[in-house]
Motif scaffolding. Structure first.
Motif, mmCIF file in Angstrom:
data_model
loop_
_atom_site.group_PDB
_atom_site.id
_atom_site.type_symbol
_atom_site.label_atom_id
_atom_site.label_comp_id
_atom_site.label_asym_id
_atom_site.label_seq_id
_atom_site.Cartn_x
_atom_site.Cartn_y
_atom_site.Cartn_z
ATOM 1 N N GLN A 343 -0.131 -0.462 -0.726
ATOM 2 C CA GLN A 343 0.232 -0.140 0.650
ATOM 3 C C GLN A 343 0.530 1.342 0.834
ATOM 4 O OE1 GLN A 343 3.478 -2.832 1.374
ATOM 5 N NE2 GLN A 343 2.137 -4.580 1.824
ATOM 6 N N ALA A 344 0.854 2.052 -0.257
ATOM 7 C CA ALA A 344 1.104 3.493 -0.149
ATOM 8 C C ALA A 344 -0.178 4.271 0.099
ATOM 9 C CB ALA A 344 1.778 4.006 -1.426
ATOM 10 N N ALA A 348 -6.587 2.397 -5.538
ATOM 11 C CA ALA A 348 -7.706 1.491 -5.289
ATOM 12 C C ALA A 348 -7.594 0.397 -6.340
ATOM 13 C CB ALA A 348 -9.036 2.216 -5.401
ATOM 14 N N PRO A 349 -7.124 -0.793 -5.986
ATOM 15 C CA PRO A 349 -6.744 -1.789 -6.994
ATOM 16 C C PRO A 349 -7.936 -2.359 -7.746
ATOM 17 C CG PRO A 349 -5.960 -2.393 -4.788
ATOM 18 C CD PRO A 349 -6.897 -1.265 -4.625
ATOM 19 N N ALA A 350 -7.746 -2.560 -9.044
ATOM 20 C CA ALA A 350 -8.736 -3.293 -9.826
ATOM 21 C C ALA A 350 -8.627 -4.781 -9.543
ATOM 22 C CB ALA A 350 -8.541 -3.013 -11.315
ATOM 23 N N ASN A 351 -7.470 -5.232 -9.098
ATOM 24 C CA ASN A 351 -7.249 -6.617 -8.709
ATOM 25 C C ASN A 351 -8.075 -6.904 -7.445
ATOM 26 O OD1 ASN A 351 -6.040 -8.845 -7.201
ATOM 27 N ND2 ASN A 351 -4.339 -8.773 -8.641
ATOM 28 N N LEU A 352 -9.090 -7.758 -7.561
ATOM 29 C CA LEU A 352 -10.019 -7.978 -6.454
ATOM 30 C C LEU A 352 -9.350 -8.644 -5.258
ATOM 31 C CD1 LEU A 352 -13.239 -9.081 -8.379
ATOM 32 C CD2 LEU A 352 -12.719 -6.836 -7.394
ATOM 33 N N GLN A 353 -8.380 -9.519 -5.508
ATOM 34 C CA GLN A 353 -7.688 -10.169 -4.400
ATOM 35 C C GLN A 353 -7.024 -9.135 -3.503
ATOM 36 O OE1 GLN A 353 -4.824 -13.134 -5.553
ATOM 37 N NE2 GLN A 353 -3.970 -13.328 -3.498
ATOM 38 N N VAL A 354 -6.410 -8.132 -4.109
ATOM 39 C CA VAL A 354 -5.750 -7.083 -3.332
ATOM 40 C C VAL A 354 -6.766 -6.109 -2.757
ATOM 41 C CG1 VAL A 354 -3.980 -5.292 -3.362
ATOM 42 C CG2 VAL A 354 -3.701 -7.325 -4.784
ATOM 43 N N ALA A 355 -7.828 -5.818 -3.515
ATOM 44 C CA ALA A 355 -8.819 -4.836 -3.074
ATOM 45 C C ALA A 355 -9.479 -5.228 -1.762
ATOM 46 C CB ALA A 355 -9.881 -4.649 -4.158
ATOM 47 N N PHE A 356 -9.583 -6.543 -1.497
ATOM 48 C CA PHE A 356 -10.220 -6.990 -0.261
ATOM 49 C C PHE A 356 -9.196 -7.474 0.767
ATOM 50 C CE2 PHE A 356 -13.679 -7.090 -3.302
ATOM 51 C CZ PHE A 356 -14.717 -6.542 -2.569
ATOM 52 N N ASP A 358 -5.901 -6.667 3.520
ATOM 53 C CA ASP A 358 -5.514 -5.632 4.474
ATOM 54 C C ASP A 358 -4.493 -4.664 3.887
ATOM 55 O OD1 ASP A 358 -7.221 -6.684 6.326
ATOM 56 O OD2 ASP A 358 -5.672 -7.597 7.583
ATOM 57 N N ASP A 359 -3.780 -5.074 2.844
ATOM 58 C CA ASP A 359 -2.827 -4.166 2.213
ATOM 59 C C ASP A 359 -3.526 -2.932 1.667
ATOM 60 O OD1 ASP A 359 -0.172 -5.801 2.108
ATOM 61 O OD2 ASP A 359 -1.727 -7.190 1.453
ATOM 62 N N PHE A 360 -4.750 -3.109 1.193
ATOM 63 C CA PHE A 360 -5.529 -1.962 0.712
ATOM 64 C C PHE A 360 -6.445 -1.413 1.799
ATOM 65 C CE2 PHE A 360 -9.653 -0.531 -1.088
ATOM 66 C CZ PHE A 360 -9.211 0.693 -1.562
ATOM 67 N N LEU A 361 -7.166 -2.273 2.504
ATOM 68 C CA LEU A 361 -8.140 -1.808 3.493
ATOM 69 C C LEU A 361 -7.472 -1.117 4.675
ATOM 70 C CD1 LEU A 361 -10.550 -4.880 3.466
ATOM 71 C CD2 LEU A 361 -10.801 -2.707 2.244
ATOM 72 N N GLN A 362 -6.283 -1.562 5.051
ATOM 73 C CA GLN A 362 -5.483 -0.924 6.100
ATOM 74 C C GLN A 362 -6.297 -0.678 7.374
ATOM 75 O OE1 GLN A 362 -3.766 2.489 4.056
ATOM 76 N NE2 GLN A 362 -2.467 1.183 2.800
ATOM 77 N N PRO A 363 -6.783 -1.740 8.006
ATOM 78 C CA PRO A 363 -7.591 -1.596 9.222
ATOM 79 C C PRO A 363 -6.835 -0.847 10.315
ATOM 80 C CG PRO A 363 -6.828 -3.859 8.933
ATOM 81 C CD PRO A 363 -6.536 -3.149 7.668
ATOM 82 N N GLY A 364 -7.586 -0.060 11.070
ATOM 83 C CA GLY A 364 -6.987 0.741 12.124
ATOM 84 C C GLY A 364 -6.588 2.126 11.678
ATOM 85 N N ARG A 365 -6.684 2.408 10.363
ATOM 86 C CA ARG A 365 -6.362 3.734 9.836
ATOM 87 C C ARG A 365 -7.614 4.328 9.214
ATOM 88 N NH1 ARG A 365 -0.990 4.165 6.467
ATOM 89 N NH2 ARG A 365 -1.151 6.255 7.401
ATOM 90 N N HIS A 369 -14.314 2.967 7.119
ATOM 91 C CA HIS A 369 -15.096 2.081 6.255
ATOM 92 C C HIS A 369 -14.509 2.061 4.839
ATOM 93 C CE1 HIS A 369 -17.863 3.002 9.578
ATOM 94 N NE2 HIS A 369 -18.323 1.783 9.369
ATOM 95 N N PRO A 370 -13.287 1.542 4.681
ATOM 96 C CA PRO A 370 -12.632 1.568 3.371
ATOM 97 C C PRO A 370 -13.303 0.692 2.322
ATOM 98 C CG PRO A 370 -11.379 0.218 4.900
ATOM 99 C CD PRO A 370 -12.439 0.885 5.704
ATOM 100 N N ASN A 371 -14.160 -0.248 2.749
ATOM 101 C CA ASN A 371 -14.850 -1.093 1.779
ATOM 102 C C ASN A 371 -15.765 -0.292 0.849
ATOM 103 O OD1 ASN A 371 -14.139 -3.872 1.757
ATOM 104 N ND2 ASN A 371 -14.991 -4.086 3.811
ATOM 105 N N VAL A 372 -16.074 0.932 1.246
ATOM 106 C CA VAL A 372 -16.873 1.800 0.374
ATOM 107 C C VAL A 372 -16.181 1.964 -0.980
ATOM 108 C CG1 VAL A 372 -17.704 4.183 0.064
ATOM 109 C CG2 VAL A 372 -18.038 3.013 2.254
ATOM 110 N N PHE A 373 -14.848 1.957 -0.980
ATOM 111 C CA PHE A 373 -14.109 2.109 -2.235
ATOM 112 C C PHE A 373 -14.196 0.868 -3.122
ATOM 113 C CE2 PHE A 373 -11.760 5.074 0.608
ATOM 114 C CZ PHE A 373 -11.987 6.243 -0.110
ATOM 115 N N ASN A 374 -14.679 -0.233 -2.578
ATOM 116 C CA ASN A 374 -14.824 -1.445 -3.370
ATOM 117 C C ASN A 374 -16.215 -1.607 -3.964
ATOM 118 O OD1 ASN A 374 -12.196 -2.444 -3.096
ATOM 119 N ND2 ASN A 374 -12.637 -3.363 -1.103
ATOM 120 N N ALA A 375 -17.078 -0.647 -3.750
ATOM 121 C CA ALA A 375 -18.436 -0.711 -4.300
ATOM 122 C C ALA A 375 -18.427 -0.187 -5.735
ATOM 123 C CB ALA A 375 -19.400 0.097 -3.427
#
Length: 437
Positions: A343-344, A348-356, A358-365, A369-375
């Motif tokens: 949340q800070a 970019a978490p290696a834990n896939l549950q967290v990586a996808f 909203d705590d990581f993606l933080q929509p609205g900020r 396109h934060p999903n780029v970091f999950n590629a």
């Protein structure tokens, strides 16, 4: 059953149904443990919150944080013989020297004993990054591919398409080709406004994604390299295509501009269209008033490829209590704990549950396109080297010349020179000393 290298096929889901695993309570005197991390004040505060939760749940151990401002500070302290924290963070590139000095102990059996579910919660790359000697040496924690940050005021894909310029569609942030990347650099370059299109760091790390993508390999062997491989046909071809853009003095930062400010500072001022970077840049860029930015994957020459930063949490070989250190490791890598740290905005978490989540993606900020970091599937893992900084130093001047030397470039001679310079570090026995005058 111990976790072997089959973990490269099955991921590790270090989780207990998403809840904080409550540490076992014992009547023995509590053991003091240390947790070694690096980062900004905000990052350390996030780790502290996670540690505070653990301490509130545990009766048999108490964890205190030891922190450094950056990764280099932690590594320097440990390499100079400083006391190794009981649980500590490392970068994947630290594994070679860490194993050579027997600093850590494998974590696979310790996690298995605690009922950790070895499921599909981590990417293959994250697991392979910390698997050596048929053991999982450290638990994957962060995995952040290198991407392209771009200024959306200078680079507008919709306007580029209106002008019939090659550009990705609005729904195509999953990738772009090198022609589109080049067109974006030209579009962002506006002499009257003093803006430049792109800056790529002329380092082994900065150029490697382009070499991999173009069918080459920066090293002559992915396990035990004896030299760089810039002069191989695949690497040289990839560089030849890439340098047509990077050597254009009208599109990238000049020596004078670099003397006045860093590439990141030019980007923050809205005067640079694109830079390479990782997730850790996001929180700082969000604080720059008026800066609008987004991210794209590294451009594709032939195939998708990038490098990046992969971190793990390790247990010291001489931990005050291996059992209690392992209990804390289970807590630190649980989904709830990783979620709090993510949340800070830095991790970019290696834990896939967290990586996808909203705590990581933080929509609205930003970025949009934060999903780029999950590629992370396109991430290439370079060889584990004990002396990577020394290698970078050995070829630094030649890499600068490769990208910035004025005039006609003799790429054959210079790439051969780079490979030869690397042998002094990677295979010193093969280098014949010149006779004394």
């Amino acid at each position: 059953m111990a976790l072997l290298l089959t973990l490269s096929v099955a991921g590790v889901a270090c989780d207990t149904n998403g809840k904080d695993p409550k540490p076992p309570k014992h009547s023995a005197k509590p053991v003091d443990l240390t947790f070694g991390v690096w980062g900004t004040q905000n990052e350390i505060a996030a780790y502290q919150g996670m540690v505070d939760t653990y301490n509130s749940l545990s009766d048999d151990s108490f964890v205190a944080i030891r922190s450094w401002p950056d990764h280099a500070g932690l590594v320097d302290a440990l390499e100079k013989g400083g006391k190794v924290p009981d649980v500590f963070m490392v970068s994947r590139g630290d594994l070679a020297w860490m194993r050579a000095k027997d600093v850590n102990q494998p974590v696979d059996e310790l996690l298995d004993e605690r009922g950790v579910d070895f499921g599909d919660g981590y990417s293959r790359n994250a697991l392979e990054a910390f698997a050596t000697e048929n053991r999982l040496q450290c638990m994957p924690y962060g995995i952040s591919p290198m991407v392209i940050f771009y200024n959306t005021a200078l680079i507008d894909f919709a306007r580029m398409r209106q002008r019939l310029l090659p550009a990705p569609g609005d729904d195509e942030h999953r990738g772009w080709n090198f022609d589109q990347f080049t067109a974006a650099a030209k579009f962002a370059t506006r002499p009257r406004k003093g803006t430049r299109g792109v800056y790529i760091d002329p380092t082994l790390r900065g150029l490697s994604p382009f070499i991999y993508s173009g069918g080459g390999d920066p090293f002559n062997d992915d396990a035990s390299p004896t030299s760089l491989s810039f002069s191989s046909d695949g690497s040289r071809s990839a560089l030849d295509r890439t340098l047509q853009l990077l050597r254009d003095p009208h599109l990238t930062l000049t020596d004078k501009q670099l003397a006045r400010a860093t590439p990141l500072q030019w980007f923050e001022r809205g005067r640079l269209g694109m830079i390479e970077g990782e997730r850790s840049l996001v929180p700082k860029l969000r604080t720059i008033q008026g800066l609008e930015f987004d991210v794209m994957p590294m451009p594709v020459l032939d195939t998708s490829a990038t490098v990046g930063d992969i971190t793990g949490l390790c247990i010291s070989r001489h931990a005050a209590s291996t059992a209690k250190a392992a209990d804390f490791l289970v807590h630190a890598t649980s989904s709830d704990s990783v979620r709090r740290v993510a949340q800070a905005g830095y991790l970019a978490p290696a834990n896939l549950q967290v990586a996808f989540s909203d705590d990581f993606l933080q929509p609205g900020r930003l970025p949009a396109h934060p999903n780029v970091f999950n590629a992370v599937r396109s991430m290439r893992l370079p060889p584990l080297l004990e002396d990577l900084p020394k290698l970078e130093d050995a070829v630094s001047a030649s890499l600068q010349e490769l990208v910035y030397a004025p005039g006609v470039l003799d790429i054959d001679a210079l790439t051969t020179q780079i490979d030869e310079e690397s042998r002094a570090v990677l295979d010193p026995a093969s280098v014949t000393e010149s006779p004394s005058p």
